[in-house]
Design an enzyme around this catalytic site. Sequence first.
Site, PDB file in Angstrom:
ATOM      1  N   THR A  32       0.947  -1.080   0.035  1.00  0.00           N
ATOM      2  CA  THR A  32       0.131  -0.034  -0.034  1.00  0.00           C
ATOM      3  C   THR A  32       0.940   1.429  -0.028  1.00  0.00           C
ATOM      4  O   THR A  32       0.360   2.189  -0.386  1.00  0.00           O
ATOM      5  CB  THR A  32      -0.783   0.161   1.063  1.00  0.00           C
ATOM      6  OG1 THR A  32      -1.826  -1.303   0.927  1.00  0.00           O
ATOM      7  CG2 THR A  32      -1.728   1.231   1.469  1.00  0.00           C
ATOM      8  N   SER A  82       1.152  -7.731  -0.865  1.00  0.00           N
ATOM      9  CA  SER A  82       1.919  -8.620  -0.167  1.00  0.00           C
ATOM     10  C   SER A  82       1.101  -9.683   0.189  1.00  0.00           C
ATOM     11  O   SER A  82       1.864 -10.876   0.841  1.00  0.00           O
ATOM     12  CB  SER A  82       2.690  -8.146   1.222  1.00  0.00           C
ATOM     13  OG  SER A  82       1.702  -7.825   2.340  1.00  0.00           O
ATOM     14  N   THR A 115       1.664  -4.368   4.446  1.00  0.00           N
ATOM     15  CA  THR A 115       1.407  -4.455   5.921  1.00  0.00           C
ATOM     16  C   THR A 115       0.942  -6.085   5.979  1.00  0.00           C
ATOM     17  O   THR A 115       1.206  -6.763   7.053  1.00  0.00           O
ATOM     18  CB  THR A 115       0.452  -3.647   6.466  1.00  0.00           C
ATOM     19  OG1 THR A 115      -0.641  -3.672   5.646  1.00  0.00           O
ATOM     20  CG2 THR A 115       0.998  -2.146   6.161  1.00  0.00           C
ATOM     21  N   ASP A 116       0.377  -6.600   5.225  1.00  0.00           N
ATOM     22  CA  ASP A 116      -0.643  -7.772   5.271  1.00  0.00           C
ATOM     23  C   ASP A 116       0.371  -9.099   5.591  1.00  0.00           C
ATOM     24  O   ASP A 116       0.031  -9.837   6.393  1.00  0.00           O
ATOM     25  CB  ASP A 116      -1.580  -8.063   4.007  1.00  0.00           C
ATOM     26  CG  ASP A 116      -2.670  -7.386   3.961  1.00  0.00           C
ATOM     27  OD1 ASP A 116      -2.896  -6.671   4.944  1.00  0.00           O
ATOM     28  OD2 ASP A 116      -3.226  -7.162   3.087  1.00  0.00           O
TER      29      ASP A 116
HETATM   30  C1  SIN Z   1       0.021  -5.374   0.917  1.00  0.00           C
HETATM   31  O1  SIN Z   1      -0.036  -6.013   2.132  1.00  0.00           O
HETATM   32  O2  SIN Z   1       0.646  -5.308  -0.040  1.00  0.00           O
HETATM   33  C2  SIN Z   1      -1.260  -4.477   0.856  1.00  0.00           C
HETATM   34  C3  SIN Z   1      -2.105  -4.103   2.110  1.00  0.00           C
HETATM   35  C4  SIN Z   1      -1.253  -3.049   2.820  1.00  0.00           C
HETATM   36  O3  SIN Z   1       0.191  -2.849   2.526  1.00  0.00           O
HETATM   37  O4  SIN Z   1      -1.611  -2.313   3.835  1.00  0.00           O
END
Ligand code: SIN
Length: 341
Positions: A32, A82, A115-116
């Site tokens: 993100t 991710s 973050t995932d």
């Molecule tokens: C991801 O994990 O690539 C998408 C979600 C995020 O980064 O918050």
Amino acid sequence: MYSTCIFNQFLAFGKSLGKKMEKIVVLATGGTIAGSAASAHDNLRYQAGQQSIEQVLMGVAGLQQALGPCVLEAHQIAQIDSKDLDYALWQTLAQACAQHLQRSDVRGVIVTHGTDTLEETAYFLDQVLPAAPQAATWQDKAVVLVSAMRPATSAQADGPGNLLQALAVVQNPQARGVLAVACGKVQSAQTVRKVQPYHVDAFSSGDQPVLGQVQQGQVQWQQLPAWQPAAAPRLWQQVLHTPAAQWPWVELVHSGAGSTARTVQALQAAGVNGVVLVGTGNATVHQHLLQGWQVPVWRTTRCLEGSLPPQDVLASELPLAPTGLVPSKARVALLLQLLLA
Ligand code: SIN
């Protein structure tokens, strides 16, 4: 160098490219923090991994000041959401971290990540990098994973601020090991986990204190970070040289009302190599999931807070996962153990 690169850009930000200047290497993987939405006010309907690391860095006001005397060198090594992370990217990332950490002109490495699955990548690097043959050369450096909950196009984008915090941490003389930085908190690769699907303060270390805070560009440590002890050198060989498609298959299986032995049979018939049971309470497991395993099985708890008591309450042949590991990290730990077997 990176066989799975989808970009291989080199950027330089800083006051000079003089050879004596220390460099901070950014390895960009998407997420993100590089996401784009059609509207600057849409923080939900966006696509992760859209902006190049050059675009992301261009959007960070105050970057030059945060760099101080350092120069930034950025490499796009992937461009993914991710949730779609695979083991081939972990191999690329581990190799890239080692390649840059060992350079005497590099102060440290920042990894931009979604973050995932950040908690899994952080734990993976934390376990694997100490096994690299060159690990002794980077004991006074850190790898800092940085992410965002709002896309780069958002009017409330949190990525730029998080990147400035990551720069403060990676340049801090006491930064060591693999760290996660977001929303002003510095967290350990061992404990960090995503606990919020939307709020910008998305990560927690559960009952463990965060390692530090970043305020006004200054890091205040509550606990000094450290690299993990040197791991079996063979782990490095196995991680880098076992083709990703041949890595062990380790599954998470949740235990709860109605759990059935059919799960045990189906997974084993399909060729699973290891299982982490996400148990109830004190890592207790439904009776139908306790029997019949012929592969390594560890138990963890689905409880979000607290930690398992040292005394195991379940008289079972199925061992507990290493202390303190949440299910997502226990799965990585078992995967690495099976790679070594
Ligand atoms: C991801 O994990 O690539 C998408 C979600 C995020 O980064 O918050």
